[in-house]
Design a protein around this motif. Sequence first.
Motif, PDB file in Angstrom:
ATOM      1  N   ARG A 106       1.291   9.558  -5.542  1.00  0.00           N
ATOM      2  CA  ARG A 106       1.700  10.921  -5.185  1.00  0.00           C
ATOM      3  C   ARG A 106       2.697  11.468  -6.205  1.00  0.00           C
ATOM      4  O   ARG A 106       2.589  12.620  -6.643  1.00  0.00           O
ATOM      5  CB  ARG A 106       2.304  10.936  -3.788  1.00  0.00           C
ATOM      6  N   ASN A 139       0.808  -1.230   0.000  1.00  0.00           N
ATOM      7  CA  ASN A 139       0.000   0.000   0.000  1.00  0.00           C
ATOM      8  C   ASN A 139       0.838   1.275   0.000  1.00  0.00           C
ATOM      9  O   ASN A 139       0.545   2.211  -0.742  1.00  0.00           O
ATOM     10  CB  ASN A 139      -0.962   0.016   1.189  1.00  0.00           C
ATOM     11  N   GLN A 164       0.802   4.132  -2.835  1.00  0.00           N
ATOM     12  CA  GLN A 164       0.480   5.522  -2.506  1.00  0.00           C
ATOM     13  C   GLN A 164       1.608   6.457  -2.927  1.00  0.00           C
ATOM     14  O   GLN A 164       1.357   7.566  -3.413  1.00  0.00           O
ATOM     15  CB  GLN A 164       0.210   5.658  -1.004  1.00  0.00           C
TER      16      GLN A 164
END
Length: 115
Positions: free
Chosen positions: A106, A98, A102
């Motif tokens: 970003r 995860n 992420q």
Amino acid sequence: MQITTQSPSFSTTAQLQVADLSKCAARGFTVIVNNRPDGEERVQPTSSQIAAEAERLGLGYAYLPIVPGQMTDLDARSLGDILCASNGPALAFCRTGNRSEQLWHRASELGLLPD
């Protein structure tokens, strides 16, 4: 090993073991990105153990540890720099995958990824 593909040049997975790296190379990955800080769990291999095996297999290796909840734009920029310098598809990992995913999102939102 379950791999999630974010783009043709970037995928994520959960914690890799040293023995998994040969499977990663066989699947065509050329760079391994470790987003898991050493010592999160006693049973995880250290960054230096993974780096040594990556080098033995001719894989690129980057240690970009992300503490849960403390990801920064600088971390995203660092990922972008790693991917821009890579010569093939990268596989990033953390405990579950995860954080790595992420971080990629970003970097993508900030326009820091190679085209």
